[in-house]
Motif scaffolding. Structure first.
Motif, PDB file in Angstrom:
ATOM      1  N   TYR A 192      36.752  56.526  41.862  1.00 54.24           N
ATOM      2  CA  TYR A 192      37.445  55.291  41.507  1.00 54.24           C
ATOM      3  C   TYR A 192      38.859  55.141  42.059  1.00 54.24           C
ATOM      4  CZ  TYR A 192      39.462  58.567  38.156  1.00 54.24           C
ATOM      5  OH  TYR A 192      40.072  59.641  37.588  1.00 54.24           O
ATOM      6  N   LYS A 193      39.543  56.202  42.442  1.00 53.59           N
ATOM      7  CA  LYS A 193      40.966  56.089  42.763  1.00 53.59           C
ATOM      8  C   LYS A 193      41.164  55.697  44.227  1.00 53.59           C
ATOM      9  CE  LYS A 193      45.273  58.294  41.386  1.00 53.59           C
ATOM     10  NZ  LYS A 193      45.839  59.460  40.663  1.00 53.59           N
ATOM     11  N   LEU A 194      41.020  54.420  44.502  1.00 50.68           N
ATOM     12  CA  LEU A 194      41.151  53.888  45.853  1.00 50.68           C
ATOM     13  C   LEU A 194      42.628  53.830  46.232  1.00 50.68           C
ATOM     14  CD1 LEU A 194      39.127  52.838  47.942  1.00 50.68           C
ATOM     15  CD2 LEU A 194      39.453  50.553  46.987  1.00 50.68           C
ATOM     16  N   ILE A 195      42.963  54.399  47.399  1.00 47.00           N
ATOM     17  CA  ILE A 195      44.338  54.423  47.892  1.00 47.00           C
ATOM     18  C   ILE A 195      44.447  53.403  49.011  1.00 47.00           C
ATOM     19  CG2 ILE A 195      46.181  55.834  48.867  1.00 47.00           C
ATOM     20  CD1 ILE A 195      45.211  56.797  46.142  1.00 47.00           C
ATOM     21  N   PHE A 196      45.380  52.451  48.880  1.00 48.19           N
ATOM     22  CA  PHE A 196      45.534  51.386  49.860  1.00 48.19           C
ATOM     23  C   PHE A 196      46.665  51.679  50.830  1.00 48.19           C
ATOM     24  CE2 PHE A 196      42.806  47.851  48.546  1.00 48.19           C
ATOM     25  CZ  PHE A 196      42.435  48.231  47.271  1.00 48.19           C
ATOM     26  N   GLY A 197      46.504  51.183  52.069  1.00 44.42           N
ATOM     27  CA  GLY A 197      47.594  51.166  53.023  1.00 44.42           C
ATOM     28  C   GLY A 197      48.587  50.067  52.669  1.00 44.42           C
ATOM     29  N   SER A 198      49.638  49.968  53.468  1.00 42.86           N
ATOM     30  CA  SER A 198      50.721  49.029  53.145  1.00 42.86           C
ATOM     31  C   SER A 198      50.448  47.606  53.625  1.00 42.86           C
ATOM     32  CB  SER A 198      52.036  49.534  53.732  1.00 42.86           C
ATOM     33  OG  SER A 198      51.879  49.742  55.124  1.00 42.86           O
ATOM     34  N   GLY A 199      49.391  47.413  54.391  1.00 42.70           N
ATOM     35  CA  GLY A 199      48.986  46.063  54.771  1.00 42.70           C
ATOM     36  C   GLY A 199      49.465  45.626  56.144  1.00 42.70           C
ATOM     37  N   THR A 200      48.689  44.740  56.752  1.00 44.92           N
ATOM     38  CA  THR A 200      49.046  44.092  58.021  1.00 44.92           C
ATOM     39  C   THR A 200      48.890  42.595  57.843  1.00 44.92           C
ATOM     40  OG1 THR A 200      48.310  45.946  59.387  1.00 44.92           O
ATOM     41  CG2 THR A 200      48.398  43.769  60.437  1.00 44.92           C
ATOM     42  N   TYR A 251      50.493  42.117  39.098  1.00 43.84           N
ATOM     43  CA  TYR A 251      49.569  43.055  38.472  1.00 43.84           C
ATOM     44  C   TYR A 251      48.152  42.534  38.683  1.00 43.84           C
ATOM     45  CZ  TYR A 251      53.618  45.382  36.688  1.00 43.84           C
ATOM     46  OH  TYR A 251      54.806  46.071  36.613  1.00 43.84           O
ATOM     47  N   LEU A 252      47.374  43.334  39.398  1.00 41.49           N
ATOM     48  CA  LEU A 252      46.019  42.955  39.761  1.00 41.49           C
ATOM     49  C   LEU A 252      45.007  43.715  38.913  1.00 41.49           C
ATOM     50  CD1 LEU A 252      46.422  43.160  43.641  1.00 41.49           C
ATOM     51  CD2 LEU A 252      46.034  41.064  42.355  1.00 41.49           C
ATOM     52  N   CYS A 253      44.017  42.994  38.458  1.00 41.76           N
ATOM     53  CA  CYS A 253      42.895  43.607  37.755  1.00 41.76           C
ATOM     54  C   CYS A 253      41.672  43.474  38.658  1.00 41.76           C
ATOM     55  CB  CYS A 253      42.663  42.897  36.430  1.00 41.76           C
ATOM     56  SG  CYS A 253      41.195  43.451  35.530  1.00 41.76           S
ATOM     57  N   ALA A 254      40.829  44.484  38.687  1.00 42.35           N
ATOM     58  CA  ALA A 254      39.586  44.428  39.462  1.00 42.35           C
ATOM     59  C   ALA A 254      38.456  45.012  38.625  1.00 42.35           C
ATOM     60  CB  ALA A 254      39.728  45.204  40.766  1.00 42.35           C
ATOM     61  N   SER A 255      37.265  44.545  38.884  1.00 42.68           N
ATOM     62  CA  SER A 255      36.094  45.141  38.240  1.00 42.68           C
ATOM     63  C   SER A 255      35.027  45.400  39.283  1.00 42.68           C
ATOM     64  CB  SER A 255      35.558  44.242  37.114  1.00 42.68           C
ATOM     65  OG  SER A 255      34.960  43.066  37.622  1.00 42.68           O
ATOM     66  N   SER A 256      34.137  46.313  38.973  1.00 45.54           N
ATOM     67  CA  SER A 256      33.006  46.601  39.858  1.00 45.54           C
ATOM     68  C   SER A 256      31.830  47.055  39.007  1.00 45.54           C
ATOM     69  CB  SER A 256      33.359  47.679  40.887  1.00 45.54           C
ATOM     70  OG  SER A 256      33.337  48.959  40.298  1.00 45.54           O
ATOM     71  N   LEU A 257      30.655  47.007  39.632  1.00 41.53           N
ATOM     72  CA  LEU A 257      29.459  47.445  38.914  1.00 41.53           C
ATOM     73  C   LEU A 257      29.605  48.898  38.489  1.00 41.53           C
ATOM     74  CD1 LEU A 257      26.556  45.733  40.897  1.00 41.53           C
ATOM     75  CD2 LEU A 257      27.103  45.456  38.470  1.00 41.53           C
ATOM     76  N   THR A 258      30.076  49.722  39.437  1.00 37.86           N
ATOM     77  CA  THR A 258      30.314  51.118  39.093  1.00 37.86           C
ATOM     78  C   THR A 258      31.200  51.777  40.133  1.00 37.86           C
ATOM     79  OG1 THR A 258      29.294  53.272  38.726  1.00 37.86           O
ATOM     80  CG2 THR A 258      28.073  51.725  40.127  1.00 37.86           C
ATOM     81  N   GLY A 259      32.411  52.115  39.745  1.00 36.01           N
ATOM     82  CA  GLY A 259      33.306  52.864  40.601  1.00 36.01           C
ATOM     83  C   GLY A 259      33.850  52.077  41.778  1.00 36.01           C
ATOM     84  N   ALA A 260      34.559  52.783  42.669  1.00 36.63           N
ATOM     85  CA  ALA A 260      35.224  52.125  43.798  1.00 36.63           C
ATOM     86  C   ALA A 260      34.402  52.189  45.072  1.00 36.63           C
ATOM     87  CB  ALA A 260      36.588  52.758  44.026  1.00 36.63           C
ATOM     88  N   ARG A 261      33.217  52.794  45.047  1.00 37.89           N
ATOM     89  CA  ARG A 261      32.347  52.768  46.223  1.00 37.89           C
ATOM     90  C   ARG A 261      31.532  51.485  46.227  1.00 37.89           C
ATOM     91  NH1 ARG A 261      32.705  57.825  48.442  1.00 37.89           N
ATOM     92  NH2 ARG A 261      33.628  59.308  46.978  1.00 37.89           N
ATOM     93  N   ALA A 262      31.509  50.781  45.116  1.00 44.37           N
ATOM     94  CA  ALA A 262      30.980  49.422  45.055  1.00 44.37           C
ATOM     95  C   ALA A 262      32.149  48.478  45.320  1.00 44.37           C
ATOM     96  CB  ALA A 262      30.385  49.154  43.679  1.00 44.37           C
ATOM     97  N   PRO A 263      31.876  47.248  45.766  1.00 46.83           N
ATOM     98  CA  PRO A 263      32.976  46.316  46.011  1.00 46.83           C
ATOM     99  C   PRO A 263      33.813  46.087  44.758  1.00 46.83           C
ATOM    100  CG  PRO A 263      30.945  45.498  46.979  1.00 46.83           C
ATOM    101  CD  PRO A 263      30.574  46.701  46.166  1.00 46.83           C
ATOM    102  N   LEU A 264      35.126  46.183  44.925  1.00 46.04           N
ATOM    103  CA  LEU A 264      36.026  45.814  43.848  1.00 46.04           C
ATOM    104  C   LEU A 264      36.232  44.306  43.911  1.00 46.04           C
ATOM    105  CD1 LEU A 264      36.563  48.866  43.684  1.00 46.04           C
ATOM    106  CD2 LEU A 264      38.990  48.330  43.392  1.00 46.04           C
ATOM    107  N   HIS A 265      36.034  43.639  42.768  1.00 50.97           N
ATOM    108  CA  HIS A 265      36.262  42.204  42.672  1.00 50.97           C
ATOM    109  C   HIS A 265      37.595  42.012  41.963  1.00 50.97           C
ATOM    110  CE1 HIS A 265      32.096  41.087  43.857  1.00 50.97           C
ATOM    111  NE2 HIS A 265      31.851  42.279  43.378  1.00 50.97           N
TER     112      HIS A 265
END
Lengths: 113, 114
Positions: free
Chosen positions: A99-107, B90-104
């Protein structure tokens, strides 16, 4: 510590041209690399994603190229259109995390008509 | 149905005030994420819920930040005694399961602390 380094910070491309955005990482534990697109005032949206066992993935005009040995990956937008003008973020996820997605700073991409 | 909904869209708080930010995820999505996005930067992970369980809160900047998802659907991010450095989207996101599924992602709440 910036775990995913993204370049360039901004990019201007003429309509019909190719937009190229690059990302580099150090942590070899990353095993999932998505790209997100964000329009002003909106949340990011998934564009395309790749895993390191694949060197290239194409979806329409968008292609991810992945170089595992160099620990680099890039987004290519072919036939760039003004509607592609947005901010693009690369991201990375460790294999031991779900779950812990790490993002870049963006372009910030601007496609001129 | 509809995408992820966040409210309020904008919030101005005076330094020291408490704020509460709400997130309505997509129905049926198990995973819920909170991210903080400073101007001109990428989203930074704050916390993660799987159903009602908060599995990771390592990204919360201080103990002034608190998040909950008591029934496994709607989530609230609360910031106590707001400081100027809390100003961000502050952004909230949800997904079916985890971050390997698309985050909405929702469209975010822009917090300005004066």
């Amino acid at each position: 510590q910036q775990q995913v380094k993204q370049s360039p910070q901004s990019l201007i491309v003429q309509k019909g041209g190719i937009s190229i955005i690059n990302c580099a990482y150090e942590n070899t534990a990353f095993d999932y690399f998505p790209w997100y697109q964000q329009f002003p005032g909106k949340g990011p949206a998934l564009l395309i994603a790749i895993r390191p066992d694949v060197s290239e993935k194409k979806e329409g005009r968008f292609t991810i190229s992945f170089n595992k040995s160099a620990k680099q990956f890039s987004l290519h937008i072919m036939d760039s259109q003004p509607g592609d003008s947005a901010t693009y973020f690369c991201a990375a996820l460790r294999g031991d995390s779900s779950y812990k997605l790490i993002f870049g700073s963006g372009t910030r991409l601007l496609v001129r008509p | 149905g509809a995408g992820v909904s966040q409210s309020p869209r904008y919030k101005v708080a005076k330094r020291g005030q408490d704020v509460a930010l709400r997130c309505d995820p997509i129905s049926g999505h198990v995973s819920l994420f909170w991210y903080q996005q400073a101007l001109g930067q990428g989203p930074e992970f704050l916390t993660y819920f799987q159903n009602e369980a908060q599995l990771d809160k390592s990204g919360l900047p201080s103990d002034r930040f608190f998040a909950e998802r008591p029934e496994g659907s709607v989530s609230t991010l609360k910031i106590q005694r707001t400081q100027q450095e809390d100003s961000a989207v502050y952004l909230c996101a949800s997904s079916l399961t985890g971050a390997r599924a698309p985050l909405h992602f929702g469209n975010g709440t822009r917090l300005t602390v004066t």
